[in-house]
Design a protein around this motif. Structure first.
Motif, PDB file in Angstrom:
ATOM      1  N   LEU A   1       0.798  -1.225   0.000  1.00 30.79           N
ATOM      2  CA  LEU A   1       0.000   0.000   0.000  1.00 30.79           C
ATOM      3  C   LEU A   1       0.829   1.272   0.000  1.00 30.79           C
ATOM      4  O   LEU A   1       0.267   2.366  -0.087  1.00 30.79           O
ATOM      5  N   SER A   2       2.164   1.158   0.103  1.00 28.58           N
ATOM      6  CA  SER A   2       2.975   2.367   0.257  1.00 28.58           C
ATOM      7  C   SER A   2       4.049   2.540  -0.816  1.00 28.58           C
ATOM      8  O   SER A   2       4.948   3.349  -0.661  1.00 28.58           O
ATOM      9  N   HIS A   3       3.950   1.774  -1.920  1.00 25.32           N
ATOM     10  CA  HIS A   3       4.816   1.991  -3.092  1.00 25.32           C
ATOM     11  C   HIS A   3       6.306   1.917  -2.766  1.00 25.32           C
ATOM     12  O   HIS A   3       7.083   2.787  -3.139  1.00 25.32           O
ATOM     13  N   ARG A   4       6.718   0.853  -2.079  1.00 22.68           N
ATOM     14  CA  ARG A   4       8.140   0.718  -1.753  1.00 22.68           C
ATOM     15  C   ARG A   4       8.631  -0.711  -2.007  1.00 22.68           C
ATOM     16  O   ARG A   4       9.526  -1.208  -1.327  1.00 22.68           O
ATOM     17  N   MET A  26      -3.429   5.610   7.686  1.00 15.19           N
ATOM     18  CA  MET A  26      -3.473   5.893   6.246  1.00 15.19           C
ATOM     19  C   MET A  26      -2.940   7.292   5.935  1.00 15.19           C
ATOM     20  O   MET A  26      -2.383   7.526   4.863  1.00 15.19           O
ATOM     21  N   HIS A  27      -3.118   8.217   6.868  1.00 17.75           N
ATOM     22  CA  HIS A  27      -2.702   9.605   6.663  1.00 17.75           C
ATOM     23  C   HIS A  27      -1.313   9.885   7.224  1.00 17.75           C
ATOM     24  O   HIS A  27      -0.908  11.048   7.328  1.00 17.75           O
ATOM     25  N   THR A  28      -0.583   8.829   7.604  1.00 15.36           N
ATOM     26  CA  THR A  28       0.763   8.965   8.174  1.00 15.36           C
ATOM     27  C   THR A  28       1.811   8.630   7.116  1.00 15.36           C
ATOM     28  O   THR A  28       1.644   7.656   6.380  1.00 15.36           O
ATOM     29  N   PRO A  29       2.902   9.398   7.033  1.00 18.50           N
ATOM     30  CA  PRO A  29       3.943   9.093   6.034  1.00 18.50           C
ATOM     31  C   PRO A  29       4.550   7.707   6.242  1.00 18.50           C
ATOM     32  O   PRO A  29       4.917   7.334   7.359  1.00 18.50           O
ATOM     33  N   HIS A  30       4.632   6.949   5.154  1.00 19.22           N
ATOM     34  CA  HIS A  30       5.292   5.651   5.165  1.00 19.22           C
ATOM     35  C   HIS A  30       6.497   5.616   4.233  1.00 19.22           C
ATOM     36  O   HIS A  30       7.480   4.936   4.511  1.00 19.22           O
ATOM     37  N   THR A  31       6.408   6.332   3.132  1.00 17.53           N
ATOM     38  CA  THR A  31       7.495   6.354   2.154  1.00 17.53           C
ATOM     39  C   THR A  31       7.786   7.796   1.759  1.00 17.53           C
ATOM     40  O   THR A  31       6.884   8.513   1.313  1.00 17.53           O
ATOM     41  N   VAL A  32       9.023   8.213   1.946  1.00 15.61           N
ATOM     42  CA  VAL A  32       9.422   9.568   1.557  1.00 15.61           C
ATOM     43  C   VAL A  32       9.486   9.656   0.032  1.00 15.61           C
ATOM     44  O   VAL A  32       9.958   8.739  -0.636  1.00 15.61           O
ATOM     45  N   ILE A  33       8.991  10.766  -0.505  1.00 17.99           N
ATOM     46  CA  ILE A  33       9.047  11.006  -1.945  1.00 17.99           C
ATOM     47  C   ILE A  33       9.978  12.179  -2.190  1.00 17.99           C
ATOM     48  O   ILE A  33       9.769  13.275  -1.662  1.00 17.99           O
ATOM     49  N   ALA A  62       5.336  12.802   0.880  1.00 29.58           N
ATOM     50  CA  ALA A  62       5.446  11.400   1.280  1.00 29.58           C
ATOM     51  C   ALA A  62       4.199  10.669   0.810  1.00 29.58           C
ATOM     52  O   ALA A  62       3.254  11.276   0.307  1.00 29.58           O
ATOM     53  N   TYR A  63       4.218   9.341   0.979  1.00 34.76           N
ATOM     54  CA  TYR A  63       3.040   8.541   0.673  1.00 34.76           C
ATOM     55  C   TYR A  63       2.636   7.805   1.930  1.00 34.76           C
ATOM     56  O   TYR A  63       3.470   7.234   2.638  1.00 34.76           O
ATOM     57  N   GLY A  64       1.351   7.856   2.249  1.00 34.41           N
ATOM     58  CA  GLY A  64       0.820   7.112   3.378  1.00 34.41           C
ATOM     59  C   GLY A  64       0.355   5.746   2.917  1.00 34.41           C
ATOM     60  O   GLY A  64       1.087   4.990   2.306  1.00 34.41           O
ATOM     61  N   LEU A  65      -0.904   5.425   3.193  1.00 28.51           N
ATOM     62  CA  LEU A  65      -1.522   4.205   2.674  1.00 28.51           C
ATOM     63  C   LEU A  65      -2.704   4.653   1.816  1.00 28.51           C
ATOM     64  O   LEU A  65      -3.758   4.993   2.335  1.00 28.51           O
ATOM     65  N   GLY A  66      -2.482   4.726   0.518  1.00 26.06           N
ATOM     66  CA  GLY A  66      -3.535   5.166  -0.394  1.00 26.06           C
ATOM     67  C   GLY A  66      -3.640   6.660  -0.560  1.00 26.06           C
ATOM     68  O   GLY A  66      -4.543   7.132  -1.257  1.00 26.06           O
ATOM     69  N   TRP A  67      -2.723   7.417   0.052  1.00 27.52           N
ATOM     70  CA  TRP A  67      -2.790   8.884  -0.015  1.00 27.52           C
ATOM     71  C   TRP A  67      -1.392   9.484  -0.151  1.00 27.52           C
ATOM     72  O   TRP A  67      -0.455   9.027   0.514  1.00 27.52           O
ATOM     73  N   PHE A  68      -1.279  10.531  -0.976  1.00 28.22           N
ATOM     74  CA  PHE A  68      -0.093  11.380  -0.986  1.00 28.22           C
ATOM     75  C   PHE A  68      -0.225  12.405   0.139  1.00 28.22           C
ATOM     76  O   PHE A  68      -1.327  12.907   0.427  1.00 28.22           O
ATOM     77  N   LEU A  69       0.901  12.731   0.751  1.00 28.23           N
ATOM     78  CA  LEU A  69       0.928  13.679   1.867  1.00 28.23           C
ATOM     79  C   LEU A  69       1.939  14.774   1.556  1.00 28.23           C
ATOM     80  O   LEU A  69       3.047  14.478   1.105  1.00 28.23           O
ATOM     81  N   GLN A  70       1.572  16.016   1.804  1.00 25.85           N
ATOM     82  CA  GLN A  70       2.476  17.135   1.540  1.00 25.85           C
ATOM     83  C   GLN A  70       2.094  18.318   2.414  1.00 25.85           C
ATOM     84  O   GLN A  70       1.030  18.330   3.045  1.00 25.85           O
TER      85      GLN A  70
END
Length: 523
Positions: free
Chosen positions: A143-146, A298-305, A322-330
């Motif tokens: 779910l976190s593109h890593r 889901m709204h917590t950073p999991h993978t740094v972009i 960053a990417y959470g679970l199903g969401w981009f975060l910025q």
């Protein structure tokens, strides 16, 4: 493009409609739009549509658990008068990924799935090319593109393989980066996550989303497949720019085999309920559908972009992504933004929230690959935060034009590199045959009437135009894909051995041996 009067709908009407469908509703489902909540925003949208040459858009805004704005702008199809309304259906593309993450979250809440368990626990057939990654790949990783994998889009985009077969074939996709070393957007991993839901819940991803998300939220017009669409429905028509002209691109693209990664269709009134669930920390209409803990996950950073030039074109003021679970975060003007866009042939979508402000917006358009939704999102956030005025539409459109000019220059350089007056090494019939790849399947090349053509999967067909030497180009019968280079390689014996296709990444297809001639009948 003619302007439309503001669409106003009442709480009573909305409540009655959903109550009849057996949906538990909140009295804050919809509010009457007595006045525009952000003065000047609608006029800005109208002008931005003209600037970006987008036929139509639907927009809904949620604030403090109320839908304070829901309206359509422009037309469903160029050249036809039918307007976009707040109930016009669009494809939302990869904005669907958050629904898959939410489905997994529900199973985590029920202790049927663990985010940190190996994905193969729930999908025994799941295998990557790297044995270590196969063993260590978790549901959270899906779910976190890593995963370390590049996209491998041809495995699903027009291939004809079903979801289980796509997941089975991912073992042939070679890693592009070390496992968990960096962000790498990956649709196949989301297909796998959807299959986790299906296998654990003993249903399909589609039915799970319908019963556990669409149903409780009253998203009665939403679907997970183009097969659910009917010509009598209020459908937007997909559009794209072809030879510098915006035009319709035909039927909606069916991507059911990639459903968990991007097949949902909806309108902005339905999608506003999805925003209310997210902003309500998993609660909707007095029911806790997802735990607040899992919404936060889901709204917590999991993978740094890593912020590159492309990201800064869309939002020059972003410092972290960053990417959470199903969401981009910025970040945006000191606030967290949770968002996910989507593109399916002829449609661009954006679903975005500023949770600290209890604010959300959904923007659906019938235009391929447009930056308009990002401009309209930024403009809305500025109005809400009372930030200094900025013409995001004009600014981002100018940046987009500059990027297009650079791409055109690169294309001109490519054209200039073409060696004129060359011929293929062999007669055209020598290039005909079946070319195979373990991940993507077969491509069939045929020679007929002095021309070559190729077929990939059930939908991709195109003629091969000679470029130079043993390189050709093909144009599949869809305007959203440009010309695709096709290189044939000869072996030491001077026979065609491989075909290299540059489409969503460079892929080498190995020629299958020609079938042995049938033995003559003994007399």
């Amino acid at each position: 493009m003619r302007a439309r009067t503001r669409t106003t709908f009442t709480t009573a009407t909305a409540l009655a409609t959903l109550a009849a469908a057996g949906v538990v509703v909140s009295p804050r489902l919809v509010v009457a739009q007595a006045r525009e909540p952000y003065p000047g925003y609608a006029a800005y949208v109208e002008q931005a549509l003209k600037t970006w040459k987008v036929p139509g858009t639907g927009i809904a805004i949620v604030r403090n658990d109320s839908v304070v704005f829901a309206r359509g702008f422009g037309v469903r199809e160029l050249g036809r008068p039918a307007p976009v309304t707040e109930r016009t259906l669009f494809a939302i593309g990869s904005s669907s990924k958050a629904f898959t993450a939410a489905a997994v979250a529900m199973l985590v809440d029920e202790k049927k799935v663990s985010l940190d368990a190996p994905a193969a626990t729930y999908l025994p057939g799941l295998q990557l090319a790297d044995p270590y990654a196969t063993r260590e790949l978790t549901v959270r990783d899906l779910l976190s593109h890593r995963s370390g994998l590049a996209r491998g889009e041809l495995a699903w985009y027009g291939s004809g393989f079903d979801r289980d077969e796509i997941v089975r074939r991912v073992r042939y996709l070679q890693p592009s980066w070390s496992f968990r070393s960096q962000f790498g957007y990956q649709n196949i991993m989301y297909i796998a996550a959807g299959q986790v839901v299906a296998h654990v819940a003993n249903t399909t991803w589609d039915d799970f989303v319908k019963s556990r998300i669409f149903g409780p939220l009253g998203m009665t017009s939403s679907s997970t497949s183009t097969k659910a669409l009917d010509p009598q429905m209020e459908l937007a028509t997909p559009h794209a720019t072809v030879n510098d002209t915006v035009r319709p691109v035909g039927a909606w693209r069916n991507i059911d085999n990639a459903g968990p990664a991007g097949s949902i269709n909806s309108h902005v009134v339905d999608m506003a309920q999805w925003l209310r669930l997210q902003l309500g920390r998993g609660s909707y209409g007095g029911r806790q559908l997802i735990s607040a803990r899992m919404i936060e996950e889901m709204h917590t950073p999991h993978t740094v972009i890593r912020l590159d030039s492309a990201a800064r074109v869309l939002n020059p003021d972003t410092h972290l992504q960053a990417y959470g679970l199903g969401w981009f975060l910025q970040d945006y003007r000191g606030k967290l933004v949770v968002q996910h866009g989507g593109n399916v042939d002829g449609f661009t979508a954006l679903v975005a929230m500023m949770p600290e402000e209890k604010l959300g917006v959904v923007i659906l358009t019938n235009m391929n690959g447009t930056g308009l939704p990002t401009a309209l999102m930024n403009k809305l956030f500025d109005l809400h935060l009372k930030a200094p005025a900025r013409d995001w539409s004009g600014d981002l459109y100018a940046r987009t034009l500059a990027a297009q000019a650079r791409a055109k220059t690169a294309q001109q350089r490519l054209e200039a590199s073409r060696v004129r007056d060359t011929k293929p090494s062999l007669p055209l019939a020598a290039y005909a045959g079946t070319y195979a790849d373990s991940l993507y399947g077969d491509i069939v090349v045929r020679e007929q009437n002095g021309k070559l053509s190729m077929t990939f999967g059930p939908i991709w067909r195109g003629e091969l135009e000679h470029w130079h030497f043993d390189t050709f180009r093909t144009k599949f019968d869809t305007p959203v894909l440009g010309p695709i280079p096709v290189l044939f390689r000869l072996n030491a014996a001077g026979k065609v051995d491989e075909m290299v296709l540059d489409m969503a990444g460079v892929v080498t297809f190995k020629r299958r041996p020609d079938p042995a001639p049938a033995a003559a009948n003994n007399r």
